[in-house]
Design a protein around this motif. Structure first.
Motif, PDB file in Angstrom:
ATOM      1  N   THR A  80      -7.050  -1.702   9.288  1.00 39.92           N
ATOM      2  CA  THR A  80      -8.462  -1.364   9.124  1.00 39.92           C
ATOM      3  C   THR A  80      -9.374  -2.457   9.656  1.00 39.92           C
ATOM      4  O   THR A  80     -10.576  -2.266   9.757  1.00 39.92           O
ATOM      5  N   ARG A  81      -8.807  -3.617   9.997  1.00 42.61           N
ATOM      6  CA  ARG A  81      -9.608  -4.737  10.490  1.00 42.61           C
ATOM      7  C   ARG A  81      -9.121  -5.136  11.879  1.00 42.61           C
ATOM      8  O   ARG A  81      -8.007  -5.631  12.042  1.00 42.61           O
ATOM      9  N   ARG A  82      -9.938  -4.913  12.886  1.00 46.48           N
ATOM     10  CA  ARG A  82      -9.529  -5.190  14.265  1.00 46.48           C
ATOM     11  C   ARG A  82      -9.247  -6.661  14.496  1.00 46.48           C
ATOM     12  O   ARG A  82      -8.315  -7.020  15.208  1.00 46.48           O
ATOM     13  N   THR A  83     -10.054  -7.528  13.899  1.00 46.31           N
ATOM     14  CA  THR A  83      -9.857  -8.960  14.115  1.00 46.31           C
ATOM     15  C   THR A  83      -8.527  -9.418  13.530  1.00 46.31           C
ATOM     16  O   THR A  83      -7.833 -10.239  14.120  1.00 46.31           O
ATOM     17  N   ALA A  84      -8.148  -8.858  12.379  1.00 44.42           N
ATOM     18  CA  ALA A  84      -6.864  -9.207  11.772  1.00 44.42           C
ATOM     19  C   ALA A  84      -5.710  -8.694  12.624  1.00 44.42           C
ATOM     20  O   ALA A  84      -4.705  -9.380  12.810  1.00 44.42           O
ATOM     21  N   THR A  85      -5.858  -7.474  13.153  1.00 38.61           N
ATOM     22  CA  THR A  85      -4.810  -6.910  14.000  1.00 38.61           C
ATOM     23  C   THR A  85      -4.598  -7.758  15.249  1.00 38.61           C
ATOM     24  O   THR A  85      -3.459  -8.005  15.660  1.00 38.61           O
ATOM     25  N   ALA A  86      -5.688  -8.246  15.847  1.00 38.77           N
ATOM     26  CA  ALA A  86      -5.569  -9.077  17.046  1.00 38.77           C
ATOM     27  C   ALA A  86      -4.794 -10.354  16.764  1.00 38.77           C
ATOM     28  O   ALA A  86      -3.956 -10.790  17.563  1.00 38.77           O
ATOM     29  N   GLY A  87      -5.055 -10.954  15.606  1.00 34.03           N
ATOM     30  CA  GLY A  87      -4.350 -12.181  15.263  1.00 34.03           C
ATOM     31  C   GLY A  87      -2.866 -11.956  15.056  1.00 34.03           C
ATOM     32  O   GLY A  87      -2.027 -12.767  15.487  1.00 34.03           O
ATOM     33  N   ILE A  88      -2.501 -10.857  14.409  1.00 32.12           N
ATOM     34  CA  ILE A  88      -1.089 -10.556  14.158  1.00 32.12           C
ATOM     35  C   ILE A  88      -0.359 -10.229  15.455  1.00 32.12           C
ATOM     36  O   ILE A  88       0.762 -10.681  15.681  1.00 32.12           O
ATOM     37  N   THR A  89      -0.991  -9.427  16.312  1.00 29.50           N
ATOM     38  CA  THR A  89      -0.324  -9.085  17.573  1.00 29.50           C
ATOM     39  C   THR A  89      -0.158 -10.320  18.458  1.00 29.50           C
ATOM     40  O   THR A  89       0.833 -10.435  19.191  1.00 29.50           O
ATOM     41  N   ALA A  90      -1.098 -11.258  18.379  1.00 33.47           N
ATOM     42  CA  ALA A  90      -0.945 -12.509  19.125  1.00 33.47           C
ATOM     43  C   ALA A  90       0.272 -13.278  18.625  1.00 33.47           C
ATOM     44  O   ALA A  90       1.049 -13.845  19.409  1.00 33.47           O
ATOM     45  N   GLU A  91       0.471 -13.276  17.289  1.00 28.54           N
ATOM     46  CA  GLU A  91       1.642 -13.954  16.723  1.00 28.54           C
ATOM     47  C   GLU A  91       2.925 -13.221  17.112  1.00 28.54           C
ATOM     48  O   GLU A  91       3.958 -13.843  17.399  1.00 28.54           O
ATOM     49  N   MET A  92       2.879 -11.887  17.143  1.00 27.10           N
ATOM     50  CA  MET A  92       4.039 -11.121  17.588  1.00 27.10           C
ATOM     51  C   MET A  92       4.388 -11.486  19.028  1.00 27.10           C
ATOM     52  O   MET A  92       5.561 -11.707  19.366  1.00 27.10           O
ATOM     53  N   GLY A  93       3.373 -11.550  19.880  1.00 24.96           N
ATOM     54  CA  GLY A  93       3.602 -11.916  21.269  1.00 24.96           C
ATOM     55  C   GLY A  93       4.211 -13.293  21.401  1.00 24.96           C
ATOM     56  O   GLY A  93       5.107 -13.511  22.219  1.00 24.96           O
ATOM     57  N   LYS A  94       3.732 -14.242  20.581  1.00 23.51           N
ATOM     58  CA  LYS A  94       4.268 -15.604  20.626  1.00 23.51           C
ATOM     59  C   LYS A  94       5.741 -15.622  20.226  1.00 23.51           C
ATOM     60  O   LYS A  94       6.567 -16.297  20.855  1.00 23.51           O
ATOM     61  N   ARG A  95       6.064 -14.899  19.167  1.00 23.24           N
ATOM     62  CA  ARG A  95       7.456 -14.883  18.713  1.00 23.24           C
ATOM     63  C   ARG A  95       8.374 -14.279  19.768  1.00 23.24           C
ATOM     64  O   ARG A  95       9.467 -14.785  20.024  1.00 23.24           O
ATOM     65  N   ILE A  96       7.930 -13.194  20.378  1.00 23.72           N
ATOM     66  CA  ILE A  96       8.742 -12.554  21.405  1.00 23.72           C
ATOM     67  C   ILE A  96       8.923 -13.489  22.590  1.00 23.72           C
ATOM     68  O   ILE A  96      10.020 -13.616  23.148  1.00 23.72           O
TER      69      ILE A  96
ATOM     70  N   HIS B 155       1.649  -5.860  24.102  1.00 19.79           N
ATOM     71  CA  HIS B 155       1.693  -6.004  25.555  1.00 19.79           C
ATOM     72  C   HIS B 155       0.521  -6.839  26.043  1.00 19.79           C
ATOM     73  O   HIS B 155       0.666  -7.743  26.875  1.00 19.79           O
ATOM     74  N   GLU B 156      -0.658  -6.558  25.493  1.00 19.49           N
ATOM     75  CA  GLU B 156      -1.843  -7.312  25.891  1.00 19.49           C
ATOM     76  C   GLU B 156      -1.736  -8.779  25.468  1.00 19.49           C
ATOM     77  O   GLU B 156      -2.143  -9.682  26.192  1.00 19.49           O
ATOM     78  N   ALA B 157      -1.151  -9.016  24.285  1.00 20.84           N
ATOM     79  CA  ALA B 157      -0.996 -10.385  23.796  1.00 20.84           C
ATOM     80  C   ALA B 157      -0.079 -11.197  24.695  1.00 20.84           C
ATOM     81  O   ALA B 157      -0.201 -12.419  24.807  1.00 20.84           O
ATOM     82  N   LEU B 158       0.845 -10.521  25.377  1.00 23.18           N
ATOM     83  CA  LEU B 158       1.783 -11.198  26.266  1.00 23.18           C
ATOM     84  C   LEU B 158       1.244 -11.329  27.682  1.00 23.18           C
ATOM     85  O   LEU B 158       1.878 -11.921  28.544  1.00 23.18           O
ATOM     86  N   GLY B 159       0.076 -10.767  27.933  1.00 20.93           N
ATOM     87  CA  GLY B 159      -0.433 -10.668  29.299  1.00 20.93           C
ATOM     88  C   GLY B 159      -0.635 -11.974  30.021  1.00 20.93           C
ATOM     89  O   GLY B 159      -0.560 -12.018  31.247  1.00 20.93           O
ATOM     90  N   HIS B 160      -0.868 -13.052  29.281  1.00 20.22           N
ATOM     91  CA  HIS B 160      -1.148 -14.318  29.938  1.00 20.22           C
ATOM     92  C   HIS B 160       0.045 -15.265  29.907  1.00 20.22           C
ATOM     93  O   HIS B 160      -0.086 -16.445  30.225  1.00 20.22           O
ATOM     94  N   ASN B 161       1.207 -14.754  29.526  1.00 18.63           N
ATOM     95  CA  ASN B 161       2.404 -15.594  29.497  1.00 18.63           C
ATOM     96  C   ASN B 161       3.125 -15.544  30.833  1.00 18.63           C
ATOM     97  O   ASN B 161       2.773 -14.789  31.738  1.00 18.63           O
ATOM     98  N   ASP B 162       4.196 -16.338  30.931  1.00 15.95           N
ATOM     99  CA  ASP B 162       4.915 -16.450  32.199  1.00 15.95           C
ATOM    100  C   ASP B 162       5.589 -15.153  32.624  1.00 15.95           C
ATOM    101  O   ASP B 162       5.900 -14.961  33.794  1.00 15.95           O
ATOM    102  N   ASN B 163       5.847 -14.265  31.652  1.00 14.65           N
ATOM    103  CA  ASN B 163       6.517 -13.006  32.007  1.00 14.65           C
ATOM    104  C   ASN B 163       5.528 -11.936  32.468  1.00 14.65           C
ATOM    105  O   ASN B 163       5.894 -10.778  32.629  1.00 14.65           O
TER     106      ASN B 163
END
Length: 268
Positions: free
Chosen positions: A119-135, A167-175
């Protein structure tokens, strides 16, 4: 719990003692840094499967350890957590309210579960960024993309929004934003090696207004629960494969594997 068989009581006590021994060690491991604390949850989930009488059968090839990726699975029950978690070190994505549940919320947090408030977009962005980092760090993250548990007899439509956010969270990584999606089908096939029908599969599901305590008691009294984990072909989601296409392919793979588990024969 009233109505538990003596053997079920013993297994519940063993699970409680094992949990009491593993949690303090896990809390120490978490203080050592993000690269620690991944092995003890694996032991806990294997202990839980043993004490709950879960017998796992695996088809297909799971993601290799250290490769990183998003495991997209259907969701039937709270039992899915130890069933998947017993396979290899990984972390889960759960809805935010799980963090407030007594005992379960605490156990989930010490396993580094990612709690997402949709229900909170800002919270979702933070979690997906952490998901991207872990992956990106070579970890596997489990996403129940139906968004809720089903009744054990059918697969609900998968939601593509979270796949797109990762996918967007991973967009700026080496892959370059490419991410490997591993479809995973979970099917509870019966008890004691005997195949069950729709009634048996529904009785193992935890959905709707089903209360946890009676469901746990039923699982303990069941004695032996058979479950099949079927891994589909990995899907490379990136610039050439959109999140919607990847989601549709994952959903087809999960539905096909569930039909094969139920019927006992390949589905073309």
């Amino acid at each position: 719990m009233n109505g538990l068989r003596p053997g079920a009581i013993l297994r519940l006590v063993l699970l409680g003692l094992g949990t009491a021994a593993l949690v303090p060690a896990q809390l120490v491991a978490l203080r050592l840094g993000p690269r620690h604390g991944w092995t003890l949850p694996l032991w806990f989930h294997r202990l839980a499967c043993t004490c709950l009488g879960v017998r796992r059968r695996v088809r297909g090839t799971p993601p290799p350890e250290g490769a990183g990726g998003l495991i997209v699975a259907n969701h039937v029950s709270w039992l899915d957590i130890p069933v998947i978690g017993a396979a290899q070190p990984l972390s889960f994505v759960a809805k935010a309210e799980v963090a407030t549940w007594p005992v379960i919320g605490f156990l989930a947090s010490v396993q580094r579960t990612l709690f997402i408030d949709r229900t909170r977009r800002t919270a979702t962005a933070g979690i997906t960024a952490e998901m991207g980092k872990r992956i990106s760090d070579g970890q596997a993250v489990v996403l129940f993309a139906e968004g809720t548990t089903g009744d054990g007899t059918r697969t609900l439509p998968l939601r593509s929004s979270l796949l797109g956010a990762v996918h967007e969270a991973l967009g700026h990584n080496d892959n370059n934003g490419d991410i490997t999606v591993y479809p995973l089908s979970i099917t509870y096939t019966g008890f004691h090696g005997m195949a069950g029908g729709r009634v048996e599969r529904s009785s193992l599901a935890w959905y709707g207004d089903t209360e946890l305590a009676p469901h746990l008691k039923a699982m303990l009294n069941a004695g032996a629960i058979d479950v099949e984990l079927a891994w589909g072909e990995p899907i490379r989601m990136g610039h050439e494969t959109s999140r919607k296409v990847a989601t549709r392919r994952a959903e087809r793979a999960i539905r096909r594997a569930r039909r094969e588990a139920v019927t006992g024969r390949p589905v073309s």
